[in-house]
Design a protein around this motif. Structure first.
Motif, short mmCIF file in Angstrom:
data_model
loop_
_atom_site.label_atom_id
_atom_site.label_comp_id
_atom_site.label_asym_id
_atom_site.label_seq_id
_atom_site.Cartn_x
_atom_site.Cartn_y
_atom_site.Cartn_z
N HIS A 184 -61.42 -7.09 -9.67
CA HIS A 184 -62.65 -6.51 -10.09
C HIS A 184 -62.27 -5.40 -11.53
CE1 HIS A 184 -64.94 -7.58 -6.58
NE2 HIS A 184 -63.59 -7.35 -5.90
N GLU A 213 -67.52 -9.03 -15.56
CA GLU A 213 -68.70 -8.78 -14.79
C GLU A 213 -68.49 -9.59 -13.32
OE1 GLU A 213 -73.63 -9.16 -14.59
OE2 GLU A 213 -72.55 -9.51 -16.52
N GLN A 214 -68.25 -10.49 -13.14
CA GLN A 214 -67.95 -10.97 -11.94
C GLN A 214 -66.36 -10.91 -11.41
OE1 GLN A 214 -70.12 -12.11 -9.72
NE2 GLN A 214 -71.64 -11.82 -11.34
N ARG A 217 -65.64 -18.83 -2.31
CA ARG A 217 -66.95 -18.75 -3.23
C ARG A 217 -67.77 -19.83 -2.92
NH1 ARG A 217 -64.80 -18.80 -9.14
NH2 ARG A 217 -64.93 -16.62 -9.02
#
Length: 315
Positions: A229, A233-234, A310
């Motif tokens: 992180h 943004e992801q 995911r």
């Protein structure tokens, strides 16, 4: 009053009074958060600052310097998280021989009453402090009746019938049960810090890494599928090594994250590495080609695990 302080000695920090919570706060799990949030709520109700008191190093680290216990969280992340929980000031008191010799009674008078003007003090279940662990809720309540403050102990926090503790979380991390550890923490287990320069061996092997120092005994050691992180943004998929790097004779624990399909300079950036699954233990290889071959296998396995996670999240 918004500050970080380190000493029992010194001037008055809260002339208008304060509400104080005391604890080790390693990992800041759901039990810690319940204590901190309760203290913050009481401080807001009384219109005084909320203060969190902890120790650095942890007392158990000081008394077991040859074999220190595993640490979940470094001091900088602890301070940042406490502030995010609404604490106005944090005391990370230097735990040394002088601190270890302070009686619980003197700690109450000098730190809580004189410096912090404590109006309420809150601790977790069975918390002890002071020389020979002489301070507990009974002592705090007795001294509070004499010196004009209230002392309370919050109830243990349980999740699915299990009491939440830093010790239990360490056990789960060692066992590779990140899902259960995340439940008790109230968030995925991650380690943050600024990226530092390493020996750049990974770059020569085709696996450049973003390196974070961890100058304590970590609760983890091995190779992991991870998310990084703070780069985009992801969260970004990665494979990480956390330990002392036996093949290249490492010493201080280092967290090395290889971000898949990424090219860029991250030195000086603050990132967080979130642990998803353990792939294997650290291993010493006979040569660098053997290490490189295993790194390719690790990367393939980590990609698969993260892709599966995911897909489950978007299903």
């Amino acid at each position: 009053m918004s500050r970080l302080f380190r000493d029992v000695e010194g001037g008055v920090l809260a002339p208008q009074g304060s509400v104080v919570c005391i604890g080790a706060f390693d990992g800041l799990h759901l039990g810690h958060r319940a204590l901190v949030r309760h203290a913050v709520a009481r401080a807001r109700a009384l219109g005084v600052p909320a203060v969190a008191l902890g120790f650095e190093p942890l007392p158990r680290e000081f008394f077991a310097r040859e074999n220190p216990p595993p640490r979940l969280m470094l001091a900088r992340d602890k301070v940042a998280t406490l502030r995010a929980l609404g604490v106005d000031s944090v005391g990370l008191l230097r735990f040394d021989a002088k601190m270890a010799a302070i009686t619980a009674e003197d700690f109450v008078r000098d730190m809580l009453v004189r410096r912090l003007g404590v109006r309420e003090v809150w601790i977790g279940p069975k918390f002890h402090f002071g020389n020979r662990r002489g301070g507990d809720i009974a002592l705090l309540q007795a001294m509070g009746a004499e010196l004009g403050f209230v002392a309370g102990e919050i109830e243990p926090v349980h999740l699915n019938g299990e009491r939440i503790s830093s010790t239990r979380i360490r056990e789960l991390l060692v066992a590779g049960d990140f899902a259960r550890a995340s439940d008790l923490l109230g968030r995925p287990y991650a380690i943050g810090g600024r990226v530092v320069r390493g020996r750049q061996l990974g770059r020569t092997l085709g696996f450049p890494t973003a390196n974070l120092r961890f100058p304590k005994t970590p609760a983890l050691s091995g190779i992991y599928a991870t998310w990084v992180h703070g780069v985009f943004e992801q969260p970004w998929p990665s494979v990480s090594s956390f330990g002392t790097r036996p093949t290249v004779e490492g010493v201080e624990p280092l967290l090395e994250a290889h971000l898949f399909d990424f090219s860029g300079d991250l030195y000086g950036r603050h990132i967080e590495v979130e642990f998803v699954a353990k792939l294997r233990d650290e291993e010493k290889f006979n040569d660098l080609p053997a290490l490189t071959e295993q790194m390719h296998r690790d990367a393939h396995q980590a990609r698969h695990i993260l892709n599966e996670q995911r897909l489950r999240a978007t299903a």
